[in-house]
Design a protein around this motif. Structure first.
Motif, PDB file in Angstrom:
ATOM      1  N   MET A 157      47.700  30.565  44.153  1.00 46.08           N
ATOM      2  CA  MET A 157      47.933  32.002  44.024  1.00 46.08           C
ATOM      3  C   MET A 157      49.136  32.269  43.135  1.00 46.08           C
ATOM      4  O   MET A 157      49.105  33.164  42.270  1.00 46.08           O
ATOM      5  CB  MET A 157      48.144  32.605  45.420  1.00 46.08           C
ATOM      6  N   PHE A 158      50.202  31.513  43.323  1.00 46.73           N
ATOM      7  CA  PHE A 158      51.380  31.661  42.485  1.00 46.73           C
ATOM      8  C   PHE A 158      51.073  31.362  41.022  1.00 46.73           C
ATOM      9  O   PHE A 158      51.591  32.014  40.111  1.00 46.73           O
ATOM     10  CB  PHE A 158      52.500  30.739  42.970  1.00 46.73           C
ATOM     11  N   MET A 159      50.203  30.383  40.793  1.00 49.52           N
ATOM     12  CA  MET A 159      49.886  29.960  39.428  1.00 49.52           C
ATOM     13  C   MET A 159      49.026  30.981  38.678  1.00 49.52           C
ATOM     14  O   MET A 159      49.199  31.189  37.482  1.00 49.52           O
ATOM     15  CB  MET A 159      49.178  28.602  39.459  1.00 49.52           C
ATOM     16  N   MET A 160      48.088  31.629  39.398  1.00 48.50           N
ATOM     17  CA  MET A 160      47.165  32.519  38.683  1.00 48.50           C
ATOM     18  C   MET A 160      47.578  33.992  38.752  1.00 48.50           C
ATOM     19  O   MET A 160      47.088  34.813  37.967  1.00 48.50           O
ATOM     20  CB  MET A 160      45.751  32.370  39.258  1.00 48.50           C
ATOM     21  N   HIS A 161      48.490  34.337  39.643  1.00 49.95           N
ATOM     22  CA  HIS A 161      48.863  35.740  39.839  1.00 49.95           C
ATOM     23  C   HIS A 161      49.504  36.341  38.592  1.00 49.95           C
ATOM     24  O   HIS A 161      50.270  35.682  37.882  1.00 49.95           O
ATOM     25  CB  HIS A 161      49.835  35.855  41.021  1.00 49.95           C
ATOM     26  N   LEU A 162      49.178  37.596  38.332  1.00 53.77           N
ATOM     27  CA  LEU A 162      49.721  38.300  37.171  1.00 53.77           C
ATOM     28  C   LEU A 162      50.784  39.312  37.608  1.00 53.77           C
ATOM     29  O   LEU A 162      50.643  39.940  38.664  1.00 53.77           O
ATOM     30  CB  LEU A 162      48.603  39.051  36.436  1.00 53.77           C
ATOM     31  N   PRO A 163      51.834  39.460  36.813  1.00 49.91           N
ATOM     32  CA  PRO A 163      52.856  40.475  37.126  1.00 49.91           C
ATOM     33  C   PRO A 163      52.233  41.870  37.159  1.00 49.91           C
ATOM     34  O   PRO A 163      51.246  42.143  36.488  1.00 49.91           O
ATOM     35  CB  PRO A 163      53.848  40.339  35.970  1.00 49.91           C
ATOM     36  N   ASN A 164      52.799  42.724  37.969  1.00 52.27           N
ATOM     37  CA  ASN A 164      52.365  44.122  38.090  1.00 52.27           C
ATOM     38  C   ASN A 164      51.026  44.300  38.804  1.00 52.27           C
ATOM     39  O   ASN A 164      50.481  45.415  38.821  1.00 52.27           O
ATOM     40  CB  ASN A 164      52.296  44.794  36.707  1.00 52.27           C
ATOM     41  N   THR A 165      50.489  43.209  39.368  1.00 52.98           N
ATOM     42  CA  THR A 165      49.281  43.358  40.177  1.00 52.98           C
ATOM     43  C   THR A 165      49.653  44.049  41.476  1.00 52.98           C
ATOM     44  O   THR A 165      50.649  43.720  42.109  1.00 52.98           O
ATOM     45  CB  THR A 165      48.658  41.978  40.490  1.00 52.98           C
ATOM     46  N   GLY A 166      48.848  45.015  41.892  1.00 49.24           N
ATOM     47  CA  GLY A 166      49.146  45.786  43.095  1.00 49.24           C
ATOM     48  C   GLY A 166      49.127  44.940  44.361  1.00 49.24           C
ATOM     49  O   GLY A 166      48.547  43.855  44.410  1.00 49.24           O
ATOM     50  N   TRP A 167      49.762  45.496  45.410  1.00 50.02           N
ATOM     51  CA  TRP A 167      49.887  44.764  46.668  1.00 50.02           C
ATOM     52  C   TRP A 167      48.540  44.518  47.329  1.00 50.02           C
ATOM     53  O   TRP A 167      48.318  43.482  47.937  1.00 50.02           O
ATOM     54  CB  TRP A 167      50.809  45.517  47.624  1.00 50.02           C
ATOM     55  N   PHE A 168      47.640  45.465  47.242  1.00 52.22           N
ATOM     56  CA  PHE A 168      46.335  45.312  47.892  1.00 52.22           C
ATOM     57  C   PHE A 168      45.589  44.104  47.341  1.00 52.22           C
ATOM     58  O   PHE A 168      45.098  43.255  48.097  1.00 52.22           O
ATOM     59  CB  PHE A 168      45.488  46.579  47.700  1.00 52.22           C
TER      60      PHE A 168
END
Length: 278
Positions: A157-168
């Motif tokens: 999750m840390f590797m693929m997550h994008l900045p500014n993605t919403g909390w939901f």
């Protein structure tokens, strides 16, 4: 119904999905454009056939064993598939809507399918854990995949997550990444509980089905949801995921089927040991 027929049906289902995916990857047809409805119809037939085969497996189990544990696993496996198929329909994105939650993730309808895949794979996990318990009393075969899968899920999750993605979207995909990581490691643990390299071909295939389920969702997370800066490598990644996902389902639905066959073999072997041919 003969046991081998259930296996052949799964082979036919996977062959149809394979032809569908490879043909699309080679450019013979596409989910985008005037062929969309035709492809969705074919894929719906594949899913219905998968559901019918799972139902027949559940019925075969109830006919061929009175073991309540095996019957329970058959029910868990069938209900797991029912939830997952609802997730598949959601992933079809029939309304063709995008960016429903925010402006970062284009294919955010995939997050909605988590509400079906989450309970679906949870039920499959329960079936897998029960199957492992039938093979061994060593609780490490369950504790270790839960721990390892959760850790790998968080890291991915840390590797693929994008900045500014919403909390939901972040929380939903994060929880699901942990769950699907556990599913993958449970497949490996099941194989190990069956003897590892000494496991039968059926045990190896069913365990591989759990692992492929994790691979299929890893493809979705890395290349369909968060890939290409949130645009997704679509539609190619969809075809690849479809091929791997159907392969996984065609294998895991045979978990109760395999367990009944194994229990029958074990019973027959004990009978031979008690009544040796002289």
């Amino acid at each position: 119904m003969k046991s081998v027929i259930l296996v052949r049906i799964s082979c036919i289902i996977f062959s149809l999905a394979l032809i569908d995916a490879i043909g699309a990857l080679l450019g013979f047809w596409s989910i985008e454009g005037h062929e969309r409805n035709t492809i969705l119809t074919i894929e719906s037939v594949v899913l219905i056939a998968l559901l019918i085969n799972s139902l027949m497996i559940k019925r075969w189990v109830s006919i061929n064993t009175s073991d309540s544990a095996l019957i329970k696993i058959a029910w868990l496996s069938f209900l797991a598939l029912c939830f997952c198929l609802l997730g598949d329909v959601t992933n079809f994105n029939l309304p063709e809507t995008f960016y429903r939650y925010e402006s970062v993730i284009k294919h955010d309808y995939l997050v909605d399918s988590i509400f079906f895949f989450l309970p679906g794979y949870t039920l499959l996990l329960l079936a897998g854990f029960r199957a492992i318990e039938l093979n061994t009393k060593d609780k490490r075969f369950i504790r270790y995949p839960v721990f390892a899968g959760s850790v790998v899920g968080v890291l991915s999750m840390f590797m693929m997550h994008l900045p500014n993605t919403g909390w939901f979207i972040t929380i939903s995909t994060g929880i699901y990444a942990m769950l699907i990581g556990v599913v993958g490691f449970t497949g490996l643990s099941f194989i190990l509980s069956c003897g590892g390299f000494k496991a039968s071909k059926g045990e190896l295939l069913v365990g591989t089905g759990f692992i492929l389920a994790a691979v299929a969702d890893a493809i979705i997370g890395n290349f369909w949801i968060y890939g290409n800066q949130g645009e997704g490598f679509y539609p190619q990644v969809r075809y690849l995921n479809w091929m791997v996902y159907i392969a996984s389902q065609c294998l895991v639905i045979h978990l109760p089927h395999l367990l009944v066959i194994n229990s029958k073999y074990s019973h027959d072997k004990k009978q031979q040991d008690y009544n040796p041919v002289t």
